[in-house]
Design a protein around this motif. Structure first.
Motif, PDB file in Angstrom:
ATOM      1  N   GLY A 171       1.032 -19.504  -2.354  1.00  0.00           N
ATOM      2  CA  GLY A 171       1.130 -18.077  -2.081  1.00  0.00           C
ATOM      3  C   GLY A 171       1.698 -17.256  -3.218  1.00  0.00           C
ATOM      4  O   GLY A 171       2.172 -16.139  -3.011  1.00  0.00           O
ATOM      5  N   GLU A 173       1.390 -15.126  -6.687  1.00  0.00           N
ATOM      6  CA  GLU A 173       0.446 -14.283  -7.431  1.00  0.00           C
ATOM      7  C   GLU A 173       0.883 -14.154  -8.887  1.00  0.00           C
ATOM      8  O   GLU A 173       2.047 -13.849  -9.166  1.00  0.00           O
ATOM      9  N   LYS A 190       6.043 -14.991  -5.407  1.00  0.00           N
ATOM     10  CA  LYS A 190       5.605 -15.448  -4.088  1.00  0.00           C
ATOM     11  C   LYS A 190       5.375 -14.248  -3.182  1.00  0.00           C
ATOM     12  O   LYS A 190       6.290 -13.477  -2.906  1.00  0.00           O
ATOM     13  N   TRP A 192       3.026 -14.662  -0.307  1.00  0.00           N
ATOM     14  CA  TRP A 192       2.591 -15.135   1.007  1.00  0.00           C
ATOM     15  C   TRP A 192       3.245 -16.485   1.309  1.00  0.00           C
ATOM     16  O   TRP A 192       3.490 -17.279   0.405  1.00  0.00           O
ATOM     17  N   LYS A 194       3.616 -19.883   4.499  1.00  0.00           N
ATOM     18  CA  LYS A 194       2.779 -20.726   5.341  1.00  0.00           C
ATOM     19  C   LYS A 194       2.195 -19.959   6.520  1.00  0.00           C
ATOM     20  O   LYS A 194       1.059 -20.186   6.924  1.00  0.00           O
ATOM     21  N   SER A 196       1.181 -17.065   6.608  1.00  0.00           N
ATOM     22  CA  SER A 196       0.067 -16.211   6.212  1.00  0.00           C
ATOM     23  C   SER A 196      -1.269 -16.925   6.352  1.00  0.00           C
ATOM     24  O   SER A 196      -2.310 -16.275   6.515  1.00  0.00           O
ATOM     25  N   LYS A 197      -1.238 -18.254   6.271  1.00  0.00           N
ATOM     26  CA  LYS A 197      -2.477 -19.016   6.395  1.00  0.00           C
ATOM     27  C   LYS A 197      -2.960 -19.083   7.846  1.00  0.00           C
ATOM     28  O   LYS A 197      -4.087 -19.475   8.107  1.00  0.00           O
ATOM     29  N   TYR A 203      -4.822 -12.952   2.969  1.00  0.00           N
ATOM     30  CA  TYR A 203      -4.493 -14.012   2.021  1.00  0.00           C
ATOM     31  C   TYR A 203      -5.391 -15.220   2.223  1.00  0.00           C
ATOM     32  O   TYR A 203      -5.542 -15.726   3.330  1.00  0.00           O
ATOM     33  N   PRO A 205      -5.992 -18.846  -0.261  1.00  0.00           N
ATOM     34  CA  PRO A 205      -5.655 -19.484  -1.530  1.00  0.00           C
ATOM     35  C   PRO A 205      -6.773 -19.450  -2.563  1.00  0.00           C
ATOM     36  O   PRO A 205      -6.504 -19.246  -3.749  1.00  0.00           O
TER      37      PRO A 205
END
Length: 227
Positions: A171, A173, A190, A192, A194, A196-197, A203, A205
């Motif tokens: 996460g 950037e 950082k 994002w 976990k 966020s998935k 988001y 990956p």
């Protein structure tokens, strides 16, 4: 289109043995740990042997051969390069500087990396090396020191790394503006976690990895190198 019957790689890197240089075997597992000139002897010898194998097959390679160098100390590194330079076809082949991919984790290696580049650049110029490639080094400040050293000799530079993808998985950037937060700040931030998935918040990956690569490539291009 780029992978049709006429496609060939711009350069093919020779084999470089990492164990003993910037990897160690601990309890049967590879760990990122700087070796010593003694532990690196076998790796350097294998790297030189591999270079000769590629050199014998050079007519089978359509693009350039990127001859990888290894070494723990500056002098050991230079000895390896002296063995590689006679194999390089002037104006065509590259010299690939290996053994520094842990420079982000061990920043104490930066002075040695820069000194190695400073010593290597005139040797490359004399041999007519077309490009110097930094294997696995995308850390900003070492490259800001190293790229001008080769640029002053009229030598192109490039680099590669998996960091854009691996940081995207966490996460993070990459953006050059992140370096403005404070002196020495990382370009990775950082954004994002976990959670966020598990929800649709924009988001992914894979998308972040592509964006990281594009932003980094644009920054690197302004420094005078390519990824």
């Amino acid at each position: 289109d780029g992978c049709g019957p006429d496609f060939y790689f711009e350069a093919l890197s020779t084999y470089d043995w990492l164990a003993g240089v910037d990897e160690s075997i601990v309890d049967g597992k590879r760990v990122k740990r700087r070796g010593t000139p003694k532990t690196a002897e076998r790796a350097v010898a294998a790297t030189i042997d591999a270079a000769h194998v590629y050199h014998r097959r050079r007519d089978d390679v359509q693009g350039a051969i990127a001859y990888a160098a290894q070494g723990v100390s500056v002098e050991q590194y230079l000895e390896c390069i002296r063995a590689l330079l006679p194999l390089i076809r002037p104006g065509r082949d590259w010299l690939a500087l290996g053994g520094f991919c842990i420079i982000g984790m061990q920043r104490s290696l930066i002075p040695q990396f820069v000194e190695t580049c400073r010593r290597v650049a005139p040797m490359c110029k004399e041999r007519g090396v077309a490009r110097v490639h930094f294997l696995g080094v995308t850390v900003v400040d070492p490259l800001q020191y190293a790229i001008p050293i080769f640029d002053a000799q009229g030598i192109e530079t490039s680099t590669d790394s998996t960091s854009m993808e691996t940081n995207a998985l966490m996460g993070k950037e990459w953006h050059e503006d992140h370096m403005l937060r404070w002196p020495g700040a990382s370009p990775f931030l950082k954004r994002w976690g976990k959670e966020s998935k598990q929800r649709d918040d924009g988001y992914h990956p894979a998308d972040l990895a592509v964006g990281n690569g594009r932003r980094y490539s644009a920054w690197l291009s302004r420094q005078g190198a390519t990824i």
